[in-house]
Design an enzyme around this catalytic site. Structure first.
Site, PDB file in Angstrom:
ATOM      1  CB  ALA A 116      37.082  37.714  45.396  1.00  0.00           C
ATOM      2  CB  ALA A 117      38.231  32.446  42.760  1.00  0.00           C
ATOM      3  N   GLY A 118      35.170  32.910  43.390  1.00  0.00           N
ATOM      4  CA  GLY A 118      33.765  32.579  43.156  1.00  0.00           C
ATOM      5  C   GLY A 118      32.944  33.796  42.798  1.00  0.00           C
ATOM      6  CG  ASP A 119      32.340  36.922  45.496  1.00  0.00           C
ATOM      7  OD1 ASP A 119      31.297  36.261  45.605  1.00  0.00           O
ATOM      8  OD2 ASP A 119      32.998  37.315  46.477  1.00  0.00           O
TER       9      ASP A 119
END
Length: 296
Positions: free
Chosen positions: A237-240
């Site tokens: 979830a780093a991209g989110d």
């Protein structure tokens, strides 16, 4: 306000030293059940980054549904438009290795029942400053939301796949990682794929993990913003987190470079913690991290 039309999944996360190869069994060292899904992740990331957020999607009538609803609500997300569908909620099976890398299998469940926004959903969307979309709902639903929205549309094209022309025509900003950008454009070099993306949409940000991000616009603007150097524990979830924080920064009117640094600071904080929704930083943390990385 930010509207998010997207998926809600329960993440079933196994932690292991090395992810298993095909046909291989390995021993894990920990297991966690964590609410996630790219839509819910972005909604919570945006709410914790300081925005008023409305989430539009579906959960199942199983035991996971109420947990995901409460997780969103407790983060300050408006769940009025979160409906309940018969059957299983969305599920994501995630393996996280000791290097912080992950592999994910998504089973849509209730997310697959969402065919498009209702009139009530559109009323909420059109009161927003931006609409965040991803590709874990059926494509017909994503296209319907994008083409019917009257506000700026931000798309995270994940999972990567073919993007219909009518969807691209409705998107103002696309935020792929370098692998997704390559899948969309057929170009492996991020600089070249950024150029190709701008033939499709007005603005693009290609995220490069520990190498930072690339930004471009049809006006000719180009930026490379470094990542904040940290030791990653879990990149789930780093991209989110980046996308949610960037949407908030843009809605607040931050200049592009500062908005990208704000998003990078949020993502850097998230990868130092385990899980998806459990890893996302609050606004004071992001502001503090930004002050240490940007000269006023």
């Amino acid at each position: 306000m930010i509207s998010v039309f997207g998926s809600a999944n329960m993440d079933l996360v196994a932690y292991t030293a090395t992810a298993p190869k095909r046909g291989e069994t390995v021993t894990g060292r920990a297991f966690a059940t964590i609410p996630g899904g790219k839509g819910a992740n972005q909604a919570i990331a945006a709410a914790r980054a300081g925005a008023e957020v409305a989430f539009i999607g579906a959960v199942g009538d199983d035991a996971f549904g109420p947990v995901m609803r409460e997780t969103l609500a407790s983060a300050g997300v408006d769940v009025t438009r979160l409906r309940v569908a018969p059957g299983s909620s969305g599920i994501a099976h995630i393996v996280v290795d000791d290097a912080g890398g992950n592999s994910i299998i998504v089973v849509p469940g209730a997310n697959g029942t969402v065919t498009g926004p209702t009139d009530g959903d559109l009323e909420v969307i059109d009161r927003s400053d931006a609409l965040l979309l991803q590709l874990e709902l059926p494509m017909e639903a994503v296209v319907a939301a994008a083409t019917r929205a009257r506000v700026p549309v931000v798309l995270t094209p994940a999972p990567a796949g073919e993007l219909p022309p009518e969807l691209l025509a409705a998107v103002g900003l696309i935020i792929p990682n370098e692998h997704e950008a390559a899948a969309i454009t057929g170009l492996s070099d991020p600089e070249e794929s950024l150029k190709a993306l701008l033939d499709l949409v007005p603005e693009a940000v290609v995220t490069l993990g520990s190498e930072g991000s690339l930004y471009g616009s049809r006006s000719g603007a180009r930026l490379r913003v470094p990542a904040v150097p940290v030791t990653a524990v879990d990149t789930t979830a780093a991209g989110d987190t980046f996308a949610g924080a960037l949407a908030v920064a843009r809605a607040e009117g931050m200049p592009v470079e500062r908005a990208l640094r704000f998003a990078a600071a949020a993502a850097a904080l998230s990868v130092q913690r385990k899980g998806a929704t459990t890893s996302m930083p609050a606004r004071p943390e992001i502001d503090a991290a930004l002050r240490t990385t940007v000269t006023p």
